[in-house]
Design a protein around this motif. Structure first.
Motif, short mmCIF file in Angstrom:
data_model
loop_
_atom_site.label_atom_id
_atom_site.label_comp_id
_atom_site.label_asym_id
_atom_site.label_seq_id
_atom_site.Cartn_x
_atom_site.Cartn_y
_atom_site.Cartn_z
N UNK A 171 0.82 -1.21 0.00
CA UNK A 171 0.00 0.00 0.00
C UNK A 171 0.85 1.26 0.00
N UNK A 172 0.73 2.03 -1.06
CA UNK A 172 1.47 3.28 -1.17
C UNK A 172 0.81 4.44 -0.45
N UNK A 173 -0.40 4.24 0.08
CA UNK A 173 -1.09 5.32 0.80
C UNK A 173 -0.49 5.54 2.18
N UNK A 174 -0.05 4.45 2.80
CA UNK A 174 0.47 4.52 4.16
C UNK A 174 1.73 5.39 4.19
N UNK A 175 1.76 6.30 5.14
CA UNK A 175 2.90 7.20 5.29
C UNK A 175 2.73 8.52 4.57
N UNK A 176 1.66 8.65 3.78
CA UNK A 176 1.44 9.89 3.03
C UNK A 176 0.36 10.74 3.69
N UNK A 177 0.45 12.01 3.42
CA UNK A 177 -0.60 12.91 3.88
C UNK A 177 -1.76 12.81 2.90
N UNK A 178 -2.98 12.61 3.42
CA UNK A 178 -4.13 12.34 2.58
C UNK A 178 -5.29 13.28 2.89
N UNK A 179 -6.16 13.36 1.91
CA UNK A 179 -7.42 14.10 2.06
C UNK A 179 -8.54 13.10 1.85
N UNK A 180 -9.35 12.87 2.86
CA UNK A 180 -10.43 11.89 2.82
C UNK A 180 -11.75 12.62 2.73
N UNK B 210 -2.32 12.32 8.13
CA UNK B 210 -1.34 11.36 7.65
C UNK B 210 -1.87 9.94 7.81
N UNK B 211 -1.85 9.17 6.73
CA UNK B 211 -2.26 7.76 6.78
C UNK B 211 -1.15 6.98 7.48
#
Length: 284
Positions: A225-234, A245-246
């Protein structure tokens, strides 16, 4: 079931892409104690997921591949379409009856892991997962997974862009294996690899009563999973937006986001969009 449809015919006329060989697929995948008991390839249908949902009372292990879908759907009923023979568009019927229903939510994530690992191995393209189950090459979407409850079973649908040219992509944020420089765009080996990997992970997960940690699925998903460790907008229903941050995936497959009010777990069924804060929006 014929797999054909009386709906409007394909708008594309470029059929220079070779068809899948149903006989070769059946010879390679059916029987010998394996999960896949029936593999069908049809020239056109509305939605392979809908076709298998209509057969939900049958035993698991049915695979339906459509060379073209004229009513293909993605998550949240988003429309999805691609030229005939330009990708892998298929669904499988599963009956995880011995697994507690509360753990069935891991199935679309399991399918994402299986597809990402198989496609990376066969094509040589580095494929990562965007939570919950989009297959990505960099910031562009290569494939998606749609899981739907059907009677006492689950239908998993996968749409993978294989040979689409730039002008055939559904949105600018998409990509195909051909555009990503894949070592091969031969759909037969790709499909066989995905189905074999899916069977391996599904059997392991089922034998562990759907426990993602015991089966190793949680570890495999986290690694892919490339989402983990990134700043996200849900983007959540009712217009609510969570930015943070995920940090990981919990035991129920929910995304853990460290937001302004502390850690929060969000489930796939509660989310409209998840994207890194530096990613351009797309509807595909």
């Amino acid at each position: 079931m014929t797999g054909s449809s009386d709906s409007a015919a394909s708008p594309w006329t470029d059929l220079d892409r070779p068809p899948l060989r149903e006989g070769d697929l059946r010879h390679a995948l059916e029987g010998a104690g394996g999960l896949w008991r029936e593999v069908r390839v049809v020239a056109e249908t509305g939605s392979s997921n809908a076709d298998l949902a209509a057969r939900a009372a049958e035993d698991e292990g049915v695979v339906l591949v459509a060379e073209y879908q004229n009513a293909g759907r993605g998550r949240l009923d988003r429309t999805w379409t691609a030229p005939p023979r330009s990708g892998l568009f298929f669904s499988v019927l599963l009956h995880p009856g011995d697994v507690p229903v509360a753990r069935w939510g891991w199935l679309p994530l399991l399918a994402g892991v299986a597809a990402a690992e198989a496609v990376t191995r066969v094509s040589g393209v580095d494929v990562r997962l965007k939570w919950p189950n989009d297959l990505m090459v960099g910031e562009r979407k290569l494939a998606g997974v749609l899981a739907e409850r059907a009677g006492d079973g689950v239908v998993l649908g996968i749409g993978l862009n294989v040979s689409l040219r730039e002008d055939e992509l559904p949105v600018p944020g998409a990509i195909s294996l051909a555009l990503a420089g894949a070592a091969t765009t031969d759909r037969g080996p790709l499909l066989r690899a995905v189905l074999r990997e899916l069977e391996t992970l599904y059997r392991r997960w089922s034998a562990a009563d759907g426990d993602a940690r015991t089966s190793g699925l949680h570890t495999a998903y986290t690694a892919a999973c490339g989402t983990i460790g990134r700043r996200v907008r849900v983007q959540l229903p009712a217009g609510r937006v969570l930015v943070g941050t995920a940090t990981g995936i919990d035991d129920d497959g929910r995304l853990l986001v460290d937001g302004p009010d502390g850690p929060e777990a969000v489930g796939a069924g509660d989310v409209v969009h998840v994207r890194p804060t530096d990613e351009a929006p797309h509807a595909y």
